[in-house]
Scaffold this motif. Structure first.
Motif: not given
Length: 159
Positions: A37, A40-41, A43-45, A47, A93-95, A131, A133
């Motif tokens: 996890r 993945l975080l 990569k999402k936040v 980069g 969640y990344v919003r 965004r 988190v």
């Protein structure tokens, strides 16, 4: 369950970015969040770029990351905030934030959510990435998302 609200920011001054532009390798030990996890975080936040390399060590529940120092520091700060007891049972969640500054929206959300939610809630604004988190349960996130849609609106124009 007691409400726990945290508001921290992932801002890094532009001057610090220029000074820390070298590639480094670091080990991020995850206590509660599974390393998968955490990857993945990242990569999402944060980069993934051309210089980024990541390896998961399942035995130690850690992540070995090679990237720019400024990105590694932002990620370590994020993990320190989110890697709390019970984190493995919560969702992350990344919003996106469309109109307000992420830190402003996070403050407004926390003011309301403290009053209506009794679950663990962590909100980390990323002003640079526009965004939020959010770490919480799915029902609490649904409430937060509905509220965020109402608050994150374009300012009205005066004629």
């Amino acid at each position: 369950m007691r409400t726990l609200c945290v508001l921290l920011t992932l801002l890094v001054p532009a001057s610090a970015l220029a000074a820390e532009d070298e590639v480094r390798t670091t080990i991020v030990l995850c206590k509660q969040i599974p390393a998968k996890r955490a990857k993945l975080l990242y990569k999402k936040v944060i980069g993934v770029g051309k210089k980024t390399k990541m390896i998961i060590d399942k035995r130690e529940n850690s992540l070995v990351i090679k990237d720019y120092r400024s990105k590694l520091n932002r990620f370590k700060a994020l993990i320190r905030i989110l890697d709390i007891p019970g984190a493995a049972t919560l969702k992350i969640y990344v919003r996106p934030v469309l109109h307000l500054k992420a830190s402003v929206l996070a403050e407004k959300l926390l003011q309301v959510m403290k009053k209506v939610s009794r679950v663990t809630l962590r909100i980390v604004p990323d002003d640079r990435g526009k965004r939020l988190v959010v770490m919480t349960t799915w029902p609490a996130y649904r409430k937060l998302d509905i509220l965020a849609r109402r608050l994150d609106v374009a300012p009205r124009r005066r004629h």
